[in-house]
Design an enzyme around this catalytic site. Structure first.
Site, PDB file in Angstrom:
ATOM      1  CG  ASP A   1      -3.024  -0.587  -2.347  1.00 32.14           C
ATOM      2  OD1 ASP A   1      -2.897   0.634  -1.859  1.00 32.14           O
ATOM      3  OD2 ASP A   1      -3.414  -1.604  -1.634  1.00 32.14           O
TER       4      ASP A   1
ATOM      5  CG  ASP B   1      -2.784   4.153  -1.183  1.00 28.30           C
ATOM      6  OD1 ASP B   1      -3.512   4.127  -2.260  1.00 28.30           O
ATOM      7  OD2 ASP B   1      -2.486   3.349  -0.284  1.00 28.30           O
TER       8      ASP B   1
ATOM      9  CB  SER C   1      -1.061  -0.023   1.124  1.00 31.11           C
ATOM     10  OG  SER C   1      -2.009   0.886   1.157  1.00 31.11           O
TER      11      SER C   1
ATOM     12  CG  ASP D   1      -5.864   0.845  -0.351  1.00 32.22           C
ATOM     13  OD1 ASP D   1      -4.989   1.590  -0.368  1.00 32.22           O
ATOM     14  OD2 ASP D   1      -5.983  -0.199   0.531  1.00 32.22           O
TER      15      ASP D   1
END
Length: 444
Positions: free
Chosen positions: A241, A239, A102, A243
């Site tokens: 990833d 960010d 992440s 999400d």
């Protein structure tokens, strides 16, 4: 012994704490557990990753783990975490594996698991997977070993889903998107353009090393500069990833997850789409969000910190919107987990629907100054349950009244007590937080 799975999967320093051996063992165990729960067919898993260098190594280990346990694997390549969750349902498979840490630095990595329908696995299933790491298992041979293939249209499927979930055209909007050199570097600009926006993409050239490096949702400074440089209507920050979603208005002011929730909640309430007239947020949400929602007759349900707890409350109550100050926003009608791209599209649609600027829309909520002090202690449980500390918290809360708030919570990973105070003035909050920190420190 600490539990292997944290609030967001298994995470650690790649090739040190999170080794290929561990990745192989975890995913092999996951395949065996799923097979044991449903023996009607051979398990099928999708595997995606963000672009950090260690993801290449860990992807090979994950694929080996799954196939060694008899599961077939569909490789998705580099995609956002919410895309992997979506494709679990869209491709009707049993398991989704996302390899990502992440917003963490490049050297870290992680493994997130999604079960049937793209939902995060329950704690009980995670415990079974962890227990399976220490249990001898018979491996399949011959034709029973899993097979591997690639999903060539994975990105197209996800982007089409996002565009279909966008209620208003973004034509006329000029936006800058900061992709954090991460998993959204192709997906985000493509989705926003297909929804009608003029898109300037920055930090969208991942090389495996530069992910989250002074960019993205944890470092919005370069996005602010780009919004000013290009005269954009707003900026979107993801960010590594994708999400998460934070925003920057045309004047360079940050619009955080709480403010995005406020904008979306008001819009959904007006459209009759806010189930139960209720928003789900965490205990760390800004008091300003609660006050704004009260003014709009919208109830707020609070949960522990962590998007998995927001998800649990959303599912339990049948609610339609929830999230965190960090920019994790969940819209259960369209996604089973936080989706930064979906969030951005819904936010930008609100601009298109109303003809108002992001600054105007975000003005529905006044963000109160929030001070957080981390207090090292010898026993965090004793400190938070101390009568002396409770009395001090009650006294400060009474002094702040309806215009302030105090929250004490033990760290989930360290011997720390986190003291958070909100007040109309930052000076007031700082004095109160320091005072409570002193009390906490004195008792333990």
């Amino acid at each position: 012994m600490a539990r292997l799975f944290g609030t967001d999967g298994v995470r650690g320093l790649a090739n040190d704490e999170l080794t290929p051996e561990l990745a192989l063992a975890v995913t092999a165990s996951a395949a065996r557990v799923l097979a044991a729960h449903d023996r009607s067919h051979r398990p099928v898993a999708v595997v995606g990753r963000d672009p950090r260098a260690s993801g290449e190594m860990l992807e090979s280990a994950v694929v080996a783990g799954l196939t060694s346990a008899g599961a077939d694997v569909l490789r998705l390549g580099v995609l956002p975490t919410p895309a992997v969750a979506y494709l679990v349902a869209d491709l009707d498979v049993d398991l989704g594996v996302m390899i990502s840490a992440s917003h963490n630095p490049m050297a870290d990595n992680g493994i997130k698991l999604f079960g049937e329908g793209g939902h995060k696995l329950p704690d009980g299933i995670e415990d079974e997977i962890e227990a399976g790491l220490h249990t001898a298992a018979t491996r399949p041979t011959g034709a029973q070993i899993g097979r591997v293939s690639d999903v060539d249209d994975a990105l197209d499927r996800y982007v089409s889903h996002l565009v279909e979930a966008t209620p208003a055209s973004l034509t006329g909007l000029r936006i800058v998107v900061d992709c954090a050199h991460g998993a959204s570097s192709i997906a985000a600009p493509e989705a926003y353009r297909k929804a009608g926006a003029e898109v300037i993409a920055v930090n969208a050239a991942p090389d495996g090393i530069n992910i989250n490096d002074n960019c993205g949702s944890t470092h919005p400074e370069s996005l602010r500069a780009a919004v000013a440089e290009y005269g954009a209507d707003l900026g979107i920050a993801h960010d590594g990833d994708a999400d998460r979603c934070l925003a920057v208005d045309a004047d360079g002011e940050l619009v955080d997850g709480d403010q995005i929730l406020a904008v979306l909640a008001v819009g959904m309430a007006e459209a009759g789409e806010l189930a139960g007239g209720t928003l789900v947020a965490t205990v760390m949400s800004n008091l300003g969000l609660h006050l704004a929602m009260r003014d709009k007759n919208i109830a707020v349900r609070t949960t522990a910190v962590g998007d998995r707890y927001v998800l649990e409350e959303l599912r339990a109550g049948g609610y339609s919107l929830g999230g965190e100050q960090s920019g994790h926003v969940v819209l259960p009608g369209y996604a089973t987990t936080g989706d930064g791209l979906l969030t951005a599209l819904r936010l930008m649609s609100r601009l298109g629907e109303t003809g108002r600027s992001l600054r105007e829309l975000a003005g529905v909520m006044r963000r109160l100054p929030q001070v957080l002090v981390n207090v090292p202690v010898t026993d965090k449980t004793t400190a938070t349950e101390s009568p002396t500390v409770r009395d001090a918290v009650e006294a400060v809360s009474a002094e702040l009244g309806d215009e302030g708030r105090v929250l004490l919570r033990p760290s989930g990973t360290e011997q720390l007590v986190r003291v958070m105070v909100e007040a109309p003035l930052v000076e007031t909050a700082q004095v109160a937080a320091d005072r409570l920190a002193g009390v906490v420190s004195s008792v333990c």
